[in-house]
Write an enzyme that holds these catalytic residues in place. Structure first.
Site, PDB file in Angstrom:
ATOM      1  CG  HIS A 136     -21.005  20.928   6.131  1.00 50.36           C
ATOM      2  ND1 HIS A 136     -21.193  22.049   5.366  1.00 50.36           N
ATOM      3  CD2 HIS A 136     -20.796  19.900   5.257  1.00 50.36           C
ATOM      4  CE1 HIS A 136     -21.113  21.715   4.078  1.00 50.36           C
ATOM      5  NE2 HIS A 136     -20.872  20.418   3.984  1.00 50.36           N
ATOM      6  CG  ASP A 213     -26.255  20.800   9.688  1.00 50.26           C
ATOM      7  OD1 ASP A 213     -27.103  20.180   9.005  1.00 50.26           O
ATOM      8  OD2 ASP A 213     -25.088  20.988   9.305  1.00 50.26           O
ATOM      9  CD  GLN A 216     -24.277  14.144   6.226  1.00 51.88           C
ATOM     10  OE1 GLN A 216     -24.610  12.978   5.989  1.00 51.88           O
ATOM     11  NE2 GLN A 216     -23.758  14.923   5.296  1.00 51.88           N
ATOM     12  CE  LYS A 239     -25.773  16.845   2.803  1.00 47.09           C
ATOM     13  NZ  LYS A 239     -24.652  16.573   1.921  1.00 47.09           N
ATOM     14  CB  CYS A 377     -17.704  21.000   3.338  1.00 46.15           C
ATOM     15  SG  CYS A 377     -17.723  21.183   1.565  1.00 46.15           S
TER      16      CYS A 377
END
Lengths: 419, 154
Positions: A136, A213, A216, A239, A377
């Site tokens: 991202h 990261d 997600q 999220k 993104c």
């Protein structure tokens, strides 16, 4: 974690009472353009259960005060609730110590924090930062800024046509000049789950720390930062059913302790004179200023909500949906799925022949169906597949097969409009 | 198009769908002496506008790029309507078109004056799509002013 080809067991589906779960999310009762809301944009942000909304209201109604400062009752309540939220985060990702949990605004801020502290301290001219082609923008740009400042180089591990990392290439890119590896756990544009354990082991064999990261990943399956041996792990609250404006940076204690502070201000200091300031202990060293207290407490409520449902149950249900949606959407004439990795979670990304994703998004919206269209993104991912944009349906625990059916019907309508 | 689509039908009018499928002047005129690039970072739409301007008149105009149906049709119909017009007329039309797609009541009332472009009146009910409809026009303006940087709708 999802293996798309994996058969679904009936027991896992029965484990969640979907009607009850849906009733926990007030917004799911909304009607959009006269139709029931079908919310399939969860990778952008998830909806919030009542317990999270209540936690915010409860904080402001019964405990609003600044933390760590007052001796008065409200301040004690706020401090205790804030500390409890940190403990909930620690338990969710299995950190070894609450001091390793830094509250930030979101995954973006977490990554910038590491780039600007650890990165600025350790990356010099000619050094390298290694990322993947699936990142991202939030895990690209902070490193570009650092590399530009230091005269260092950003290296990018490639992906194949299925949207899977080419592990051999990744391994080859780790060298003597590599100072940090920053990789996503799950691709937001493709849903690919990366082979993190292997990747982290490869990096560690070369003495290179790894930032993950996890924005997600955390909403979809159980994450264990110690089992992964991740050095830094970042995720966003919004999220994972929490509010916007709150997120988490996990860091190994020894690394965090050796790092310079990110921002200066109140709370992050032990003593201040004009000659010298002594910094506070972890985690407060990295939490300058009054934090988003209500946000952290509400995030704690969100994490308790999902652990109450059971991460295994959530993963099984979402896998069921993903298999169903991949098959149903993939079967529509003119659809090309983008990202067909074996290990995927939460995302079906696709293009439809003759219909631009943006037009599809508008047509679906008329049917009450919310999906994301665009580059997500992740422009380098789009470039890799030679497309400007995709349509992306992404799932959460409250989604149903009926909603996937509505999506499929909407895509068919779009085909008719543009026939 | 299939049966009644309600407001969707207002957005995707027959003439818009037709132009999006078979855009006119989708080319770079060999004689072009003005050019600009437009970009909508939200959806990744790209649009290049090429102009052959002589003595304040648009002798030829073409466009290239990739985008949604609204942005393609808008660019196509823009090139059709502007060929032979003066640059002043082009600027005036942009103003009127912009008012129409943003739902200005006066512009909606006088939509018929815009001829074929009146078909874009339905865009005003879809605020998220206004940028798609105006990308080509913003790029045109930039081309006429010979700006070198890419026009962004953001």
């Amino acid at each position: 974690m999802t293996t798309v080809a994996q058969p679904i067991t009936r027991e896992t589906i029965a484990a969640l009472d979907l009607a009850r779960i849906r009733a926990d999310f007030p917004i799911l009762a909304e009607r959009i353009n006269g139709k029931p809301l079908v919310y399939l944009d969860n990778a952008a942000t998830s909806q919030k259960p009542r317990v999270v909304l209540d936690a915010i209201a409860n904080y402001y109604e019964h405990m609003n005060a600044n933390i760590h400062r007052g001796v008065h009752t409200l301040s004690v309540r706020a401090t205790e609730a804030h500390d409890a939220a940190r403990l909930t985060v620690k338990e969710l990702i299995n950190a070894s110590d609450t001091r390793e949990i830094i509250f930030v605004r979101g995954a973006t801020e977490a990554i910038n924090l590491v780039a600007q502290t650890y990165g600025r301290k350790h990356v010099d001219a000619g050094d390298e930062v290694l990322i993947t082609a699936m990142e991202h923008h939030s895990n690209i740009v902070p490193w570009q800024i650092l590399c530009e400042e230091k005269g260092a180089h950003l290296k990018v591990a490639p992906i194949d046509d299925r949207g899977e990392l080419i592990l051999d290439e990744f391994a080859k890119l780790i060298g003597a000049r590599t100072k940090i590896v920053a990789v996503t756990h799950v691709s937001n544009a493709l849903g690919t789950v990366l082979p993190l354990r292997e990747m982290i082991e490869l990096a560690h064999r070369n003495g290179v720390p790894v930032l993950v990261d996890g924005a997600q990943a955390v909403p979809h399956f159980a994450v264990d930062v110690q089992a992964l041996d991740a050095d830094f792990y970042a995720f966003s609250g919004h999220k994972v059913y929490g509010p916007t404006g709150i997120g988490v940076l996990y860091g190994k204690r020894a690394l965090l302790e050796a790092m310079p502070p990110y921002q200066g201000g109140g709370d992050m200091i032990r003593s201040v004179t004009f000659e010298k300031t002594t910094y506070n202990d972890l985690p407060w060293k990295f939490e300058a200023g009054t934090p988003d207290i209500a946000g952290a407490i509400a995030l704690g409520a969100a994490l308790k909500y999902i652990t109450g449902l059971g991460m295994e149950n959530i993963a099984a249900h979402e896998n069921d949906l993903l298999v169903y949606a991949t098959e149903a959407v993939g079967a529509i004439p003119g659809v090309q799925l983008i990202g067909t990795a074996t290990e995927r979670v939460g995302v079906v990304s696709f293009v439809l022949d003759g219909v631009h994703p943006h037009d599809l998004g508008t047509i679906l919206d008329r049917e009450g169906i919310a999906i994301r269209t665009g580059h997500h993104c992740a422009q380098p991912v789009m470039e890799r597949f030679g497309i400007p944009a995709t349509a992306r349906a992404s799932f959460a625990v409250y989604n149903t097969k009926e909603e996937v059916d509505a999506l499929v019907a909407g895509i068919r309508t779009a085909r008719e409009v543009f026939a | 198009m299939s049966a009644d689509l309600g407001e969707l039908g207002d957005l995707y009018q027959e003439v818009i769908l037709e132009h999006s499928k078979a855009p006119r002047n989708f080319r770079k005129p060999a004689t072009a002496n003005h050019h600009a690039e437009g970009f909508n970072p939200l959806c990744g739409d790209k649009c290049s506008v090429y102009l052959d301007v002589e003595d304040g008149a648009i002798k030829d105009i073409g466009f290239q790029g990739s985008g949604c149906a609204i942005s393609r049709a808008s660019a196509s119909m823009m090139t059709q309507i502007l060929k032979g017009k003066s640059t002043e007329e082009a600027a005036k039309l942009f103003g009127e078109f912009h008012d129409l797609v943003t739902g200005d009541p006066e512009a909606m009332k006088n939509a018929a004056d815009l001829g074929k472009l009146a078909a874009f009146g339905g865009v005003s009910k879809f605020p998220a799509r206004v940028k798609c409809a105006t990308l080509a026009w913003h790029t045109l303006q930039s081309a006429l002013e010979d700006k070198s940087e890419t026009v962004s709708t953001e």
